[in-house]
Enzyme design. Structure first.
Site, mmCIF file in Angstrom:
data_model
loop_
_atom_site.group_PDB
_atom_site.id
_atom_site.type_symbol
_atom_site.label_atom_id
_atom_site.label_comp_id
_atom_site.label_asym_id
_atom_site.label_seq_id
_atom_site.Cartn_x
_atom_site.Cartn_y
_atom_site.Cartn_z
ATOM 1 N N GLN A 256 -1.386 -2.209 -8.823
ATOM 2 C CA GLN A 256 -2.248 -3.007 -9.694
ATOM 3 C C GLN A 256 -3.025 -2.159 -10.684
ATOM 4 O O GLN A 256 -3.513 -2.670 -11.698
ATOM 5 C CB GLN A 256 -3.219 -3.838 -8.856
ATOM 6 C CG GLN A 256 -4.300 -3.028 -8.143
ATOM 7 C CD GLN A 256 -5.121 -3.863 -7.203
ATOM 8 O OE1 GLN A 256 -4.659 -4.275 -6.140
ATOM 9 N NE2 GLN A 256 -6.369 -4.129 -7.584
ATOM 10 N N CYS B 231 -5.508 -7.848 -7.400
ATOM 11 C CA CYS B 231 -4.859 -7.845 -6.082
ATOM 12 C C CYS B 231 -4.414 -9.242 -5.677
ATOM 13 O O CYS B 231 -3.367 -9.424 -5.045
ATOM 14 C CB CYS B 231 -5.804 -7.270 -5.035
ATOM 15 S SG CYS B 231 -7.356 -8.193 -4.855
ATOM 16 N N HIS C 62 -10.238 -7.953 -0.977
ATOM 17 C CA HIS C 62 -8.937 -7.464 -1.448
ATOM 18 C C HIS C 62 -7.821 -8.348 -0.908
ATOM 19 O O HIS C 62 -7.790 -8.672 0.283
ATOM 20 C CB HIS C 62 -8.752 -6.026 -0.972
ATOM 21 C CG HIS C 62 -7.537 -5.339 -1.524
ATOM 22 N ND1 HIS C 62 -7.256 -5.278 -2.867
ATOM 23 C CD2 HIS C 62 -6.518 -4.682 -0.896
ATOM 24 C CE1 HIS C 62 -6.120 -4.600 -3.049
ATOM 25 N NE2 HIS C 62 -5.654 -4.244 -1.865
ATOM 26 N N ASN D 62 0.516 -3.433 0.446
ATOM 27 C CA ASN D 62 -0.624 -3.284 -0.450
ATOM 28 C C ASN D 62 -0.127 -3.149 -1.890
ATOM 29 O O ASN D 62 1.083 -3.101 -2.140
ATOM 30 C CB ASN D 62 -1.455 -2.072 -0.024
ATOM 31 C CG ASN D 62 -2.875 -2.130 -0.546
ATOM 32 O OD1 ASN D 62 -3.265 -3.046 -1.276
ATOM 33 N ND2 ASN D 62 -3.687 -1.150 -0.183
#
Length: 346
Positions: A149, A155, A290, A313
């Site tokens: 990102q 996110c 997040h 992630n």
């Protein structure tokens, strides 16, 4: 013996000696803060991550922050009862506040602004009983490569896209890389690089009747004007989405058995930020900031048989275990089951 200055100001020699000793000790202390090994490690880290600073003043400030973060990492790695290791990464010269502001981006929902104002008590997979001991949706071809990102609080878009990519492959047999940038630019109920919610991303996809591919609408690490022509070039869509009961890790287990799931975590703590490998069992808080995607679960025999969640992630492949993190399961760590949801195919 004494030293005499103007206006009969007299300093005894023992005071002079004491001051010299104090100054010498401060110099030594100052050197320890910038000892050659720390300076060398910082220089090596700068070269590894391509980091430059505008002047020596900023470099000295960043060196101090780097040293503090490195000391935390080394101290944590020496402590017992750890099933994980920390390490330096691209975030090692940032304060917690700077990191949170730039690299997270999950905005906790306000009930009055959400279509689904409360978490449900029932959900699609609530009767699933054939839960395996482990599952890895990467091995089943339902997870695209690790993305990044960058310095943008998007996110939420990466989490939502990962879940949609997963269900699209599971139901259609084809893994398609979809566009996070379209969500950043066009999902007006979210706030682009200033944060958002996965549920609102799902709502946009439903209303727009799909998402474009990453190739057609590539990621820019900043919010731009919605490209309405690209917006209509849908490559995949969903029919609806479902929320899981708040804080229910068993419900999450049932859902992940069937597909990747969007979740939020508290990721701004140092243990999460500097995670390198293993199963994270640190107290990392439960104030979600997040968005990530759970793409599997299992048991780590090499880490004392710890049950874990496998999480994709959006901080690039150099972070964690090639972009992934494993978090201890069934302990409510990092708020992982606080706001879980998943898309449902058409």
């Amino acid at each position: 013996m004494v030293l005499k200055f103007e206006k009969s100001f007299i300093i005894p020699m023992f005071v002079i000696i004491s001051l010299v000793i104090t100054c010498a000790s401060q110099v030594v202390s100052g050197r320890s803060m910038h000892e050659p090994s720390i300076v060398a490690k910082h220089e090596q880290w700068m070269a590894q991550h391509g980091r430059t600073y505008k002047d020596e003043l900023e470099k000295a400030m960043r060196l101090k922050i780097f040293k503090q973060n490195l000391e935390y990492i080394e101290k944590a790695n020496k402590e017992g009862n750890r099933t994980y290791k920390l390490g330096t990464n691209e975030f090692s010269d940032l304060t917690n506040e700077e990191f949170r502001a730039s690299y997270t981006g999950y905005n906790r929902p306000v009930p009055s602004l959400s279509r689904q104002s409360s978490r449900p008590s029932t959900f699609k997979y609530q009767n699933v009983t054939d839960v395996p001991t482990s599952i890895d949706w990467r091995k089943k071809g339902a997870v695209t490569h690790i993305k990044n990102q960058g310095n943008c609080g998007s996110c939420w878009a990466f989490s939502a896209v990962a879940a949609v990519e997963g269900i699209t492959q599971i139901t259609g047999g084809k893994l398609i890389e979809l566009s996070e940038q379209q969500l950043v630019d066009c999902s007006t109920d979210n706030n682009g690089c200033s944060g958002g919610l996965m549920d609102k991303a799902f709502e946009y996809i439903i209303e727009n009747k799909g998402l474009a591919t990453e190739a057609d609408y590539p990621y820019q690490q900043e919010q731009g004007t919605c490209d309405e022509q690209k917006e209509k070039a849908a490559a995949a869509t969903i029919g609806k989405y479902e929320d899981l009961p708040k804080g229910d890790e068993h419900a999450l287990l049932q859902a992940v058995t069937k597909q990747p799931v969007s979740v939020c975590v508290e990721a701004s703590g140092q243990a999460f930020r500097f995670y390198e490998r293993g199963v994270l069992n640190a107290e990392c808080g439960n104030n979600c900031d997040h968005g990530v995607a759970v793409v599997g679960f299992g048991t780590a025999e090499e880490e004392d048989g710890a049950n874990y969640w496998l999480i994709k992630n959006s901080w690039g492949e150099t972070w964690g275990e090639s972009g992934y993190i494993r978090i201890l399961r069934d302990e409510g760590l990092c708020g992982i089951a606080t706001e879980a949801s998943y898309p449902v195919a058409m």
